[in-house]
Design a protein around this motif. Structure first.
Motif, PDB file in Angstrom:
ATOM      1  N   SER B 181      19.188 -19.264   4.123  1.00  0.00           N
ATOM      2  CA  SER B 181      18.572 -18.290   5.030  1.00  0.00           C
ATOM      3  C   SER B 181      17.186 -17.945   4.536  1.00  0.00           C
ATOM      4  O   SER B 181      16.871 -18.117   3.355  1.00  0.00           O
ATOM      5  N   TYR B 182      16.340 -17.456   5.469  1.00  0.00           N
ATOM      6  CA  TYR B 182      15.022 -16.930   5.124  1.00  0.00           C
ATOM      7  C   TYR B 182      14.879 -15.576   5.800  1.00  0.00           C
ATOM      8  O   TYR B 182      15.130 -15.449   6.993  1.00  0.00           O
ATOM      9  N   THR B 183      14.506 -14.577   5.002  1.00  0.00           N
ATOM     10  CA  THR B 183      14.303 -13.232   5.535  1.00  0.00           C
ATOM     11  C   THR B 183      12.871 -12.799   5.263  1.00  0.00           C
ATOM     12  O   THR B 183      12.400 -12.874   4.132  1.00  0.00           O
ATOM     13  N   LYS B 184      12.205 -12.365   6.310  1.00  0.00           N
ATOM     14  CA  LYS B 184      10.813 -11.915   6.192  1.00  0.00           C
ATOM     15  C   LYS B 184      10.762 -10.418   6.457  1.00  0.00           C
ATOM     16  O   LYS B 184      11.183  -9.963   7.534  1.00  0.00           O
ATOM     17  N   VAL B 185      10.283  -9.662   5.512  1.00  0.00           N
ATOM     18  CA  VAL B 185      10.067  -8.229   5.727  1.00  0.00           C
ATOM     19  C   VAL B 185       8.642  -8.060   6.220  1.00  0.00           C
ATOM     20  O   VAL B 185       7.689  -8.510   5.573  1.00  0.00           O
ATOM     21  N   LYS B 268       9.600  -4.868  -5.115  1.00  0.00           N
ATOM     22  CA  LYS B 268      10.655  -5.207  -6.103  1.00  0.00           C
ATOM     23  C   LYS B 268      12.008  -4.781  -5.586  1.00  0.00           C
ATOM     24  O   LYS B 268      13.007  -5.503  -5.704  1.00  0.00           O
ATOM     25  N   ASN B 269      12.057  -3.597  -5.017  1.00  0.00           N
ATOM     26  CA  ASN B 269      13.282  -3.051  -4.459  1.00  0.00           C
ATOM     27  C   ASN B 269      13.837  -3.974  -3.373  1.00  0.00           C
ATOM     28  O   ASN B 269      15.026  -4.298  -3.341  1.00  0.00           O
ATOM     29  N   MET B 270      12.944  -4.421  -2.486  1.00  0.00           N
ATOM     30  CA  MET B 270      13.373  -5.276  -1.388  1.00  0.00           C
ATOM     31  C   MET B 270      13.816  -6.635  -1.893  1.00  0.00           C
ATOM     32  O   MET B 270      14.756  -7.226  -1.361  1.00  0.00           O
ATOM     33  N   VAL B 271      13.153  -7.162  -2.920  1.00  0.00           N
ATOM     34  CA  VAL B 271      13.590  -8.447  -3.491  1.00  0.00           C
ATOM     35  C   VAL B 271      15.021  -8.325  -3.970  1.00  0.00           C
ATOM     36  O   VAL B 271      15.871  -9.173  -3.690  1.00  0.00           O
TER      37      VAL B 271
END
Lengths: 156, 291
Positions: B181-185, B268-271
Motif C-alpha cells: 500500500s501507499y499512503t499520502k498525507v 515523525k508521529n505520522m510515520v
C-alpha cells in the motif's frame, strides 16, 4: 524555429522561440485568446487544452514539442455555432461568474465525459481536481457537468 | 538565469546519446516538462539545449519481461494508471501515480521525470522503493543499473551524470501472495505534495514474513526503514505488537524538517502511526500465493 500544428482542425505553421510555451503561442501566435494563463505554473488549469485528445496544461508545454500534434481549444468546441452540451450546461446552471476559469473547466469537463460518460459527483470532482475557481464554489460547475452528461447521454 | 538556446527532438537513442555527451552543450533531458519548465529559469549557467526524449518510441513502452516489468522513462503517469499489467501485478505503483498533481499534469508527466526530479516526497518513488525497483541509466559509454535505494543523493540530486539519462525503471515481479500500500498525507486531495508518504510491502517466504517499508517527505531523500524491515523479517505473523514496534523503528529512521507543510514532530508521529496501520492493513491482504 518553425512549428506546424493542427489547431481546431486547421493547419497552422508558426515561427516560435525555443522557449515559447504553447499557451502563449495559442494566444498570441494563433490569436486564440480563449485559453487563459492563470498561473503559468500548471496549478490552476485555466490554460487547459486538448492535445492529441488528452487534456493538458498548455503553460507546461513547449511549443516546439507540440510539432505535429492536434490541439483543440475552447474556440474549437462549438460545432457550427451550436454550443457543446458542456457549454450549454454552464450557461443553464449559472456556472460562470468572472469566466476566467471557464474555458479550462469546460475543456477538462469534455475530457472527463469522454473518459466516463456517466460520472458520479466524486468522479466529476476528481476529474476537475486540476482546475481552480475563485468565484463559484464549484457547486454549479459540477451541476453543469452532470447535466451535460445527461444531455449527451440523451443524444446517443 | 538560464534560457533555452535550442530544442532538439531525437527519434532514436543513437542520436540522443552523442548530444548528451557533447561538452559544448548544456543539455537537459525533457520528457513531460512539468518540473523542468518551472525550474530551468532559476538555474544559473550557460543557455540550455533541451533534448525532448518523448519521440523515442522505446522510452515510452511498458514491457512485461519474464522476471519483471520494464517501464520506459518517458511513460506518462496516466499510462501507468491505465495499464492493466500494473493494475494486476504492481497496483501500489498506480496508487502512487494517481495521487501526483492532477489529471492534466498526469497526461504530461513521466515516471522517469518524477524519479529524476528527486523530490524527497515524490509519490512514484516511495512505492517504487517497496517494489525493489532498479534504475537503468544509459550514456554513450553504455548501460548501468542501480537499485533505486542508491539513486538519490540529496533533495533534487541523483547519481545520473551529465552525459547520462535515466532510460527505464525495472521492477521485479513481486513474490506470489504479496501485497502493498501507499499512503499520502496531504491537506488537499489533489495538486499537492506529500507531507508524509508511507509505502509498505509484505509477503511470506519459507522463513516467515518479509517487509519493505519506504518513507517519503521525511528525510533529504526517500528512504527505506531498514531496521523496521529487519524486525519483521522471519516473523510468523503481524501481531499488533510487532506492527507497533516496527512503527517506532520507522519513526526513528527519519529526519524530517519543520516547513510550511508540517512540523518535524507531526511528520515523525505520522510515520509511526501510518507504518503501524499500513503493516496491519497490508498483512490482512497477503496470502501464501498457493493457487
Amino acid at each position: 524555429m518553425e512549428v506546424a500544428l493542427l489547431v481546431n482542425e486547421e493547419e497552422v505553421t508558426l515561427r516560435v522561440a525555443p522557449d515559447a510555451l504553447l499557451i502563449d503561442t495559442l494566444r498570441e501566435g494563433v490569436g486564440l485568446t480563449g485559453s487563459k494563463k492563470g498561473c503559468a505554473t500548471g496549478d490552476c488549469g485555466a490554460c487547459t487544452v486538448l492535445m492529441d485528445g488528452l487534456p493538458v496544461t498548455s503553460c507546461l508545454v513547449l511549443s516546439a514539442t507540440a510539432q505535429g500534434k492536434e490541439i483543440v481549444t475552447i474556440e474549437g468546441l462549438a460545432a457550427d455555432g451550436r454550443l457543446h452540451p458542456v457549454q450549454q450546461g454552464f450557461v443553464d446552471f449559472g456556472a460562470v461568474q468572472c469566466g476566467y476559469c471557464t474555458p479550462g473547466m469546460v475543456m477538462m469537463a469534455t475530457a472527463v465525459l469522454a473518459d466516463e460518460p456517466h460520472p458520479t459527483e466524486a468522479q466529476i470532482r476528481a476529474g476537475l481536481a486540476g482546475n481552480l475557481c475563485r468565484c463559484t464554489g464549484y457547486s454549479k460547475i459540477i451541476a453543469a457537468v452532470d447535466a451535460a452528461a445527461l444531455m449527451m447521454g440523451e443524444q446517443e | 538565469m538560464a534560457s533555452i538556446l535550442e530544442v532538439i527532438r531525437p527519434t532514436e537513442l543513437d542520436t540522443l546519446l552523442p548530444i548528451l555527451g557533447d561538452p559544448e552543450r548544456n543539455t537537459r533531458v525533457l520528457a513531460g516538462g512539468t518540473d523542468l519548465l518551472l525550474k530551468y529559469p532559476h538555474e544559473a549557467g550557460a543557455d540550455l539545449t533541451i533534448v525532448d526524449i518523448t519521440g523515442i518510441a522505446s522510452l515510452a513502452e511498458i514491457v512485461a519481461e519474464e522476471d519483471g516489468l520494464r517501464i520506459g522513462a518517458a511513460v506518462r503517469l496516466a499510462d501507468i494508471i491505465a495499464s492493466e499489467t500494473v493494475a494486476e501485478r504492481l497496483p501500489v505503483l498506480a496508487e502512487g501515480c494517481v495521487v501526483v498533481a492532477g489529471p492534466q499534469i498526469r497526461n504530461l508527466a513521466t515516471l522517469g521525470g518524477n524519479v529524476c526530479n528527486a523530490s524527497p516526497s515524490a509519490d512514484t518513488v516511495t512505492p517504487l522503493l517497496v517494489l525493489g525497483a532498479e534504475a537503468r541509466i544509459r550514456s554513450a559509454r553504455g548501460l548501468r543499473s542501480a537499485p533505486l535505494t542508491e539513486f538519490f543523493v540529496g533533495p533534487g540530486r541523483t547519481i545520473v551524470e551529465p552525459d547520462e539519462f535515466l532510460e527505464a525503471l525495472w521492477i521485479p515481479w513481486p513474490v506470489a501472495g504479496a501485497a502493498a500500500s501507499y499512503t499520502k498525507v496531504s491537506p488537499r486531495r489533489a495538486m499537492d505534495l506529500a507531507v508524509v508518504g508511507v509505502a509498505v510491502a509484505l509477503w511470506r517466504e519459507q522463513a516467515g514474513l518479509q517487509a519493505r517499508i519506504a518513507l517519503g517527505a521525511v528525510a533529504p531523500t526517500p528512504l527505506r526503514a531498514v531496521a523496521a524491515e529487519e524486525l519483521i523479517a522471519g516473523a510468523a505473523g503481524m501481531t499488533a505488537d510487532l506492527a507497533m514496534q516496527a512503527g517506532i523503528l520507522a519513526a526513528a529512521a527519519v529526519s524530517p524538517i519543520d516547513d510550511v507543510r508540517g512540523s518535524a514532530r507531526y511528520r515523525k508521529n505520522m510515520v509511526e502511526r501510518l507504518t503501524t496501520r499500513s503493516l496491519t492493513e497490508v498483512h490482512g491482504r497477503i496470502s501464501d500465493g498457493v493457487v
